[in-house]
Motif scaffolding. Structure first.
Motif, PDB file in Angstrom:
ATOM      1  N   GLN A 133     -50.897  33.330 -32.995  1.00 23.03           N
ATOM      2  CA  GLN A 133     -50.131  34.650 -33.028  1.00 23.03           C
ATOM      3  C   GLN A 133     -50.855  35.392 -33.688  1.00 23.03           C
ATOM      4  N   GLY A 134     -51.521  34.620 -34.653  1.00 24.04           N
ATOM      5  CA  GLY A 134     -52.754  35.371 -35.275  1.00 24.04           C
ATOM      6  C   GLY A 134     -52.025  35.343 -36.756  1.00 24.04           C
ATOM      7  N   LEU A 135     -50.987  34.736 -36.996  1.00 18.76           N
ATOM      8  CA  LEU A 135     -50.204  35.004 -37.975  1.00 18.76           C
ATOM      9  C   LEU A 135     -50.635  34.165 -39.440  1.00 18.76           C
ATOM     10  N   VAL A 136     -51.349  33.294 -39.024  1.00 17.96           N
ATOM     11  CA  VAL A 136     -52.072  32.317 -40.636  1.00 17.96           C
ATOM     12  C   VAL A 136     -53.552  33.016 -41.184  1.00 17.96           C
ATOM     13  N   LEU A 137     -53.817  33.466 -42.162  1.00 14.70           N
ATOM     14  CA  LEU A 137     -54.502  34.330 -42.380  1.00 14.70           C
ATOM     15  C   LEU A 137     -55.355  33.416 -43.316  1.00 14.70           C
ATOM     16  N   LYS A 138     -56.777  34.003 -44.149  1.00 14.83           N
ATOM     17  CA  LYS A 138     -57.476  33.147 -44.679  1.00 14.83           C
ATOM     18  C   LYS A 138     -56.287  32.926 -46.481  1.00 14.83           C
ATOM     19  N   ASN A 139     -56.220  33.484 -46.716  1.00 14.67           N
ATOM     20  CA  ASN A 139     -55.164  33.878 -47.964  1.00 14.67           C
ATOM     21  C   ASN A 139     -53.600  33.322 -47.770  1.00 14.67           C
ATOM     22  N   SER A 140     -53.201  32.584 -46.066  1.00 18.87           N
ATOM     23  CA  SER A 140     -51.751  32.628 -46.258  1.00 18.87           C
ATOM     24  C   SER A 140     -51.455  31.381 -47.190  1.00 18.87           C
ATOM     25  N   SER A 141     -49.977  30.724 -47.210  1.00 17.43           N
ATOM     26  CA  SER A 141     -49.674  29.952 -48.020  1.00 17.43           C
ATOM     27  C   SER A 141     -49.187  28.951 -46.854  1.00 17.43           C
ATOM     28  N   ILE A 142     -48.428  27.766 -47.209  1.00 18.56           N
ATOM     29  CA  ILE A 142     -47.975  26.729 -46.488  1.00 18.56           C
ATOM     30  C   ILE A 142     -47.103  26.058 -47.092  1.00 18.56           C
ATOM     31  N   GLY A 143     -45.880  26.758 -46.718  1.00 15.91           N
ATOM     32  CA  GLY A 143     -44.587  25.637 -47.359  1.00 15.91           C
ATOM     33  C   GLY A 143     -44.123  24.912 -46.283  1.00 15.91           C
ATOM     34  N   PHE A 144     -43.677  23.909 -46.491  1.00 19.79           N
ATOM     35  CA  PHE A 144     -42.750  22.690 -46.236  1.00 19.79           C
ATOM     36  C   PHE A 144     -41.931  21.780 -47.496  1.00 19.79           C
ATOM     37  N   THR A 145     -40.824  21.853 -46.352  1.00 12.40           N
ATOM     38  CA  THR A 145     -39.545  21.000 -47.046  1.00 12.40           C
ATOM     39  C   THR A 145     -38.787  20.704 -46.387  1.00 12.40           C
ATOM     40  N   GLY A 146     -37.915  19.701 -46.281  1.00  8.20           N
ATOM     41  CA  GLY A 146     -37.453  19.236 -46.122  1.00  8.20           C
ATOM     42  C   GLY A 146     -38.090  17.795 -45.564  1.00  8.20           C
ATOM     43  N   ARG A 147     -36.694  16.479 -44.655  1.00  3.50           N
ATOM     44  CA  ARG A 147     -37.409  15.094 -45.125  1.00  3.50           C
ATOM     45  C   ARG A 147     -38.142  14.771 -44.020  1.00  3.50           C
ATOM     46  N   ALA A 148     -38.533  16.021 -42.834  1.00  6.88           N
ATOM     47  CA  ALA A 148     -39.207  15.721 -41.862  1.00  6.88           C
ATOM     48  C   ALA A 148     -40.378  16.278 -41.430  1.00  6.88           C
ATOM     49  N   ARG A 191     -34.855  37.872 -27.353  1.00  9.38           N
ATOM     50  CA  ARG A 191     -35.206  39.503 -26.950  1.00  9.38           C
ATOM     51  C   ARG A 191     -35.050  40.401 -28.650  1.00  9.38           C
ATOM     52  N   VAL A 192     -34.455  40.105 -29.331  1.00  8.06           N
ATOM     53  CA  VAL A 192     -33.849  41.084 -30.665  1.00  8.06           C
ATOM     54  C   VAL A 192     -35.178  40.854 -31.317  1.00  8.06           C
ATOM     55  N   ALA A 193     -35.608  39.735 -31.485  1.00  6.27           N
ATOM     56  CA  ALA A 193     -36.783  39.234 -32.735  1.00  6.27           C
ATOM     57  C   ALA A 193     -38.099  39.528 -31.904  1.00  6.27           C
ATOM     58  N   TYR A 194     -38.192  39.374 -30.357  1.00  5.29           N
ATOM     59  CA  TYR A 194     -39.335  39.859 -29.782  1.00  5.29           C
ATOM     60  C   TYR A 194     -39.458  41.887 -30.273  1.00  5.29           C
ATOM     61  N   GLU A 195     -38.594  42.069 -29.823  1.00  7.09           N
ATOM     62  CA  GLU A 195     -39.043  43.471 -29.876  1.00  7.09           C
ATOM     63  C   GLU A 195     -38.422  44.007 -31.452  1.00  7.09           C
ATOM     64  N   SER A 196     -38.458  43.486 -32.361  1.00  7.05           N
ATOM     65  CA  SER A 196     -38.590  44.091 -33.772  1.00  7.05           C
ATOM     66  C   SER A 196     -39.626  42.918 -34.139  1.00  7.05           C
ATOM     67  N   GLY A 197     -40.709  43.120 -33.098  1.00  6.50           N
ATOM     68  CA  GLY A 197     -42.220  42.142 -33.487  1.00  6.50           C
ATOM     69  C   GLY A 197     -42.277  41.038 -34.921  1.00  6.50           C
ATOM     70  N   VAL A 198     -40.574  40.185 -34.393  1.00  4.08           N
ATOM     71  CA  VAL A 198     -41.135  38.429 -34.988  1.00  4.08           C
ATOM     72  C   VAL A 198     -41.162  37.649 -34.433  1.00  4.08           C
ATOM     73  N   ALA A 199     -42.105  36.994 -34.827  1.00  4.42           N
ATOM     74  CA  ALA A 199     -42.277  35.418 -33.699  1.00  4.42           C
ATOM     75  C   ALA A 199     -41.664  33.909 -34.214  1.00  4.42           C
ATOM     76  N   MET A 200     -40.451  34.285 -33.188  1.00  2.00           N
ATOM     77  CA  MET A 200     -39.622  33.227 -33.068  1.00  2.00           C
ATOM     78  C   MET A 200     -40.366  31.651 -32.444  1.00  2.00           C
ATOM     79  N   ILE A 201     -41.137  30.349 -33.285  1.00  2.00           N
ATOM     80  CA  ILE A 201     -41.205  29.877 -32.788  1.00  2.00           C
ATOM     81  C   ILE A 201     -39.978  28.404 -33.105  1.00  2.00           C
ATOM     82  N   GLY A 202     -39.796  28.302 -32.045  1.00  2.00           N
ATOM     83  CA  GLY A 202     -38.912  27.303 -31.731  1.00  2.00           C
ATOM     84  C   GLY A 202     -39.604  25.683 -31.947  1.00  2.00           C
ATOM     85  N   CYS A 203     -38.516  24.793 -32.388  1.00  2.00           N
ATOM     86  CA  CYS A 203     -39.023  23.095 -31.966  1.00  2.00           C
ATOM     87  C   CYS A 203     -37.289  22.816 -30.809  1.00  2.00           C
TER      88      CYS A 203
END
Length: 249
Positions: free
Chosen positions: A161-176, A99-111
Motif C-alpha cells: 500500500q506504499g505505507l512503509v517508507l525509508k524513514n519509517s519505524s515499525i513497533g511491535f507489542t503484545g505476546r503474539a 467503508r468509512v476507513a476506505y473513504e477516509s483514505g485509511v488502509a485498514m489491514i486485518g488479520c
C-alpha cells in the motif's frame, strides 16, 4: 496504526493516520496450544505453556525443520491477512467500519482466521496433532514461526500500500510478537526484505506500546531530552513544542 511522513521543517508537525491494524493476534497461538490439552480449552493461552521464553530442544535437524515448515504453512492457510473489504462489518471478531476507513483514505489491514475466526478450530486440530506426534519444542517453534509470518504478512500488505517508507519505524507489542524467539525471527524477516539500510534503527519491540508511548510523551512534555535531540517529535528534527504552541493559539 500507521502514520504519514512529516518533513522536519513542516509548519504542522503532526502526522496523519493513514493505516490501521485490526483483528486477531494472540488468539492464533492460543488456538494452537489449546489443542494440546495442556491448557484450559476456552481460556488457555500460549503463555501458560511457554511463558515469555521459548522452550528449546537443541538444533532442529533438516527433517524436523521440514516438519515445522509444513505445519506453519498449514496454519497460515487458515490465516487471512489483507485490506479489510469495504462490505465487512467484522474482521477477526472485531467490529469495523471498513467503508468509512476506505473513504477516509485509511488502509485498514486485518488479520482473521477463516471468516470471523471460523477456522480457529482448524488450528486447534493442528495443535493436537503436533502434541500427539511431536515434541514441545516443536510446538514452540511452530507457534513462534506462525506468529512471525503473521507479522511479516501484515508488513507486506503495508508495503504494497506504499505505507512503509525509508524513514519509517515499525513497533511491535503484545505476546503474539514479543515472546519467545519471535523478535529474532521478525527482525530476520524485515532484514531480508531490505526495507531499511539499518533495520535495528527502525524496529522496536516493547511490552506495552500504549504505556511506553504515553511515558515518552510525558517525558517530552516535561522537557526531558535536548531541544535539538528531543525524546519524541519528528524523527531527525528538533523539538516541536514551539510549533505545537503556535498551532494551539
Amino acid at each position: 496504526r500507521i502514520t504519514s511522513d512529516v518533513p522536519p521543517d513542516a509548519e504542522n508537525p503532526f502526522a496523519k493516520t493513514v493505516g490501521n491494524f485490526c483483528g486477531l493476534a494472540g488468539a492464533i497461538p492460543d488456538a494452537i496450544v489449546r489443542g494440546t490439552g495442556l491448557v484450559h480449552q476456552r481460556t488457555g493461552t500460549a503463555l501458560d505453556i511457554f511463558g515469555e521464553h521459548s522452550i528449546t530442544g537443541g538444533l532442529f535437524s533438516r527433517s524436523n525443520r521440514r516438519i515445522v515448515d509444513e505445519l506453519v504453512d498449514r496454519c497460515n492457510e487458515h490465516i487471512d491477512i489483507r485490506i479489510v473489504p469495504p462490505e465487512r462489518d467484522r474482521f477477526g471478531r472485531v467490529p469495523v467500519n471498513a467503508r468509512v476507513a476506505y473513504e477516509s483514505g485509511v488502509a485498514m489491514i486485518g488479520c482473521d482466521c477463516g471468516e470471523n475466526s471460523s477456522d480457529l478450530p482448524k488450528l486447534v486440530e493442528i495443535g493436537a496433532e503436533i502434541h500427539k506426534n511431536h515434541s514441545l519444542p516443536t510446538l514452540n517453534e511452530v507457534v513462534d514461526r506462525v506468529c512471525t509470518r503473521m507479522a511479516l504478512r501484515l508488513i507486506d500488505v503495508a508495503v504494497e500500500q506504499g505505507l512503509v517508507l525509508k524513514n519509517s519505524s515499525i513497533g511491535f507489542t503484545g505476546r503474539a510478537a514479543i515472546s519467545g524467539r519471535k523478535p529474532e525471527y521478525i527482525l530476520e524477516g524485515i532484514t531480508e526484505r531490505n526495507l531499511f539500510d539499518n533495520p535495528n534503527d527502525h524496529v522496536v519491540f516493547v511490552d506495552d506500546g500504549l504505556a511506553r508511548g504515553a511515558a515518552l510523551m510525558g517525558r517530552c512534555m516535561n522537557s526531558l531530552g535536548k531541544p535539538k535531540n528531543p525524546i519524541g517529535g519528528v524523527r531527525g528534527g528538533p523539538c516541536i513544542m514551539s510549533r505545537r504552541i503556535k498551532i494551539g493559539k
